[in-house]
Scaffold this active site. Structure first.
Site, PDB file in Angstrom:
ATOM      1  CD  GLN A 126      -2.619  -1.470   0.317  1.00 61.10           C
ATOM      2  OE1 GLN A 126      -3.574  -0.607  -0.029  1.00 61.10           O
ATOM      3  NE2 GLN A 126      -2.904  -2.617  -0.514  1.00 61.10           N
ATOM      4  NE  ARG A 159       1.075   4.040   3.259  1.00 60.34           N
ATOM      5  CZ  ARG A 159       1.331   4.934   3.941  1.00 60.34           C
ATOM      6  NH1 ARG A 159       1.004   4.929   5.366  1.00 60.34           N
ATOM      7  NH2 ARG A 159       2.167   5.713   3.687  1.00 60.34           N
ATOM      8  CB  ALA A 170     -11.539   0.760   3.424  1.00 62.29           C
ATOM      9  CG  HIS A 171      -7.486   0.228   0.594  1.00 60.37           C
ATOM     10  ND1 HIS A 171      -6.464  -0.777  -0.072  1.00 60.37           N
ATOM     11  CD2 HIS A 171      -8.637  -0.269   0.521  1.00 60.37           C
ATOM     12  CE1 HIS A 171      -7.442  -1.814  -0.479  1.00 60.37           C
ATOM     13  NE2 HIS A 171      -8.586  -1.529  -0.087  1.00 60.37           N
ATOM     14  CG  ASN A 172      -7.351   3.883  -3.150  1.00 60.27           C
ATOM     15  OD1 ASN A 172      -6.699   2.963  -2.773  1.00 60.27           O
ATOM     16  ND2 ASN A 172      -6.526   4.864  -3.517  1.00 60.27           N
TER      17      ASN A 172
END
Lengths: 336, 336, 336
Positions: free
Chosen positions: C197, C217, C238-240
């Site tokens: 990540q 991240r 969560a990511h993004n």
């Protein structure tokens, strides 16, 4: 080393369509990529970006249909997402830390392997064993008698209570708590007496534990997380739970005490498992499900209480048609 | 001291069937116990292990029917689980720590009782009062003006914000956060203005707070957790909530702001309580329920929105029969 | 300065009914207020306390109907809750800390602004930039390359992983984890390979992050929390994910990967958003909802799967009438 489609194709075993010599300087999502960057298409929902992206190289599947007006060089591979994982691992600079920062607390009885990093304000208790290249970040807590296998990483503010065992190549993210007391109390009149939790937690190799996830120690014996299982953030694993290998569990799911779960399950977020159940392998469990009994290997379930995915879909549609149903019955009654 | 069925029977007030002199070296779950260990049967689901277990001694209920081919010595008691709790407490070596490890931060105005343990990298703020035998583990945070009663335990990475009060014999597990700001904002055009949270949290005696559980400080006044209440991991208690005594609440449940809950409730995991409701005593609330209004003492409820347990069971069955219902109506219409 | 209704009216632009000179010594909730304290009525549910409260001054709305036997002095304002926020901010003593406590770890390459506070056992990594008046509480972790804007506050045990950026006037409560790895794995036979990540988290100005909330991240690029958004405790981002500005999200909600959410939404507790969806602005989402697709601006939704609030209410009523429905159909069948 210059990173070009040629390098990428040779790392991934892919084939090139377009300019094999363009230099790549970074990775980016397809909708944000700039010139000089590589991106990927694993999900067909994103295929339409292929013509608008500024990415210089795209990692795509063997069956990707290249549009006519494509500017990017393609590298075709069997599995773009897996190839991306491999490339990111190969090409991202590693930030492995080593050495012991000061002040940190390392008990004189602790056994510390070669290449270990111990950050400032970390606490390493009595009789701890750290394998080779273990990285204990600043402010992490490793309680008395804990063992951690080679190459594992413990991030800041992770806590491992006394006596627990962590395998090799594990990652414990910040705020995760391994081995806090299981939730066990015996009623005593109106009050509750604490059942001392004298067991431990065993985490096998290659497990990743998300931020602020909690895995409670067993009342007696072990709470066990099997090899290769991945837990997202804010998950609760209660005392004496046994999780098999290669399970993937999304955030905020909870598994109550003594439940046994097999291998290779894919479990959504915010799911709840009741205690004392025996659950199979290779199941898919939809987000927010409530699982109150065991299911066979290969089940695909969702809902509260959980049911198979097809029944759930049909029931969801029919529930929305309830008003219509009541009306029809009124009509039928009138006609009699 | 040798631990034998005789010792156990005298500690628990039980009666012995079998060899009274066999020596016991440890506790184990019945399905894992080895020779020389003691186990217990509290749940009839586990009774069938009685003939296969290798345990040398079994703690069982007065009504347990001993199978013919039993090898283990039995100790019969009124409540095997409660007796287990008592035995574990009596026979497990205590690991009470004491002394002040260095470096730690203890403000010069703090009052520290006799026998207190303060671990390395712990932070004790201005005007803190710690009672006798309080154990502050490494890296724990005790904010300015906090008071903690005798014999309480604060595990690594627990955080107590300024001004909060903790009773006697409490346990705060790692990652628990007591007294963070309540979630209060006043709309101001498109933006939100923070409402300063000037209240505190009061935790009464004999409370256990699970790992990564959060209890927010009051906007004004107190958020209060009553005597003997036990909170599992990852629970959210919002500002100005009042929880009575001897409640037992399972993991990942949330209670929204200003809700008042009585005494001796048993509340499952992943339950949500709306804010500003008044909830009774001695209720049972099923896992994953959504509670949007108050309930009377002794209610047994479950579901989303919650309903009584019998109605929920009936509704769950009928929902699965919805497809059949739609078919029957079609039939009725055709026949007209 | 003496605080009197006159002072309060001048600060809030309100008008006085009663004694303008009574001295105020503190704030309290209306049901607990004593003589010499000011309280407020923002919610009509609490209006009946006006006659029984011992508060000396009440902040009320322009349309509040004063009862006959009122003892308290009233200060009438347009929005009592907003005025309360303003008064608490104006009149509560600030406890701004400054200076650098010892021992703490501040990398020599870190840039530290004027008026910064760094508490004992805090960790400030390589290349960190802290703006003016930033407060890093004891035991907080600020990873390599992190930037934090002016006047932001990082509470004890908050963790910011390497490379993340925090805006101005943000508050990160204890146990929050910013920038842990997103949950991304590529299947590889029976096992899973970690997708590195390599993205970051960007938190814009005026954001508050609750205790034990996690913001992962990005795989590549950014996970972003927009200006003025307020997150309660134990939330998973969560990511993004991209969250717009001025969203208010209650505790224990989770948002899965790559979902984009607009501005000014009000989202209840324990809600789950599926990944990869695009969600509008100015929506209201009821507690415990499951959101598996995008919704338009201004939607008011609730349930699992989510539906509009009116349909949900109707469906909830009809579901309870299911037993009756089955009975009626039986009757209809008999009559044929």
């Amino acid at each position: 080393m210059k990173i070009t489609p040629e390098v990428i194709a040779s790392l991934t075993g892919g084939s090139i369509e377009g300019n094999p010599a363009v230099e790549i300087k970074g990775f980016a999502k397809i909708e944000e990529a700039k010139e000089g960057e590589i991106s990927f298409i694993a999900n067909p929902k994103y295929a339409h970006y292929a013509t608008t992206t500024e990415a210089s190289v795209l990692l795509v599947g063997d069956d990707f249909e290249a549009p006519a007006n494509l500017r990017a060089t393609l590298v075709r591979v069997a599995d773009p997402y897996a190839s991306l994982a491999m490339l990111l691992s190969a090409l991202t600079p590693k930030s492995r830390k080593s050495g012991i920062e000061s002040p940190s607390h390392v008990d004189e009885t602790a056994e510390i392997g070669e290449g270990v990093y111990i950050g400032a304000f970390a606490y390493i208790g009595r009789g701890v064993k750290l394998g080779r290249n273990v990285q204990i970040y600043p402010q992490a807590y490793v309680g008395d008698g804990v063992e951690i296998g080679d190459d594992s990483i413990v991030r800041p503010h992770a806590t491992i209570y006394e006596g627990c065992r962590i395998g090799e190549r594990c990652i414990l993210h910040s705020g995760s708590v391994i081995g806090a007391d299981g939730f066990g109390f015996a009623p005593d009149g109106d009050e509750y007496k604490k059942i001392p939790q004298v067991g431990i937690v065993v985490i096998e190799d290659d497990v990743e534990i998300g931020a602020n996830t909690t895995v409670d120690r067993a009342t007696m014996g072990e709470t066990r997380i099997g090899k290769g299982t991945k837990l997202d953030n804010l998950i609760q694993i209660a005392h004496n739970v046994s999780l098999g290998s290669n399970n993937v569990i999304a955030a905020q799911t909870g598994i109550a005490g003594s439940t046994k779960i097999g291998d290779s399950n894919r479990i959504g977020g915010q799911v709840g498992f009741a205690g004392h159940i025996k659950f199979g392998s290779r199941c898919e469990v939809g987000a927010q499900s409530g699982i109150n009994k065991g299911y066979r290997d290969g089940s695909r379930i969702i809902g509260y209480p959980a049911t198979d995915i097809e029944t759930f879909a049909r029931m969801s549609v029919l529930q929305r048609r309830l008003p219509e149903l009541f009306k029809e019955i009124d009509n039928l009654k009138k006609k009699q």
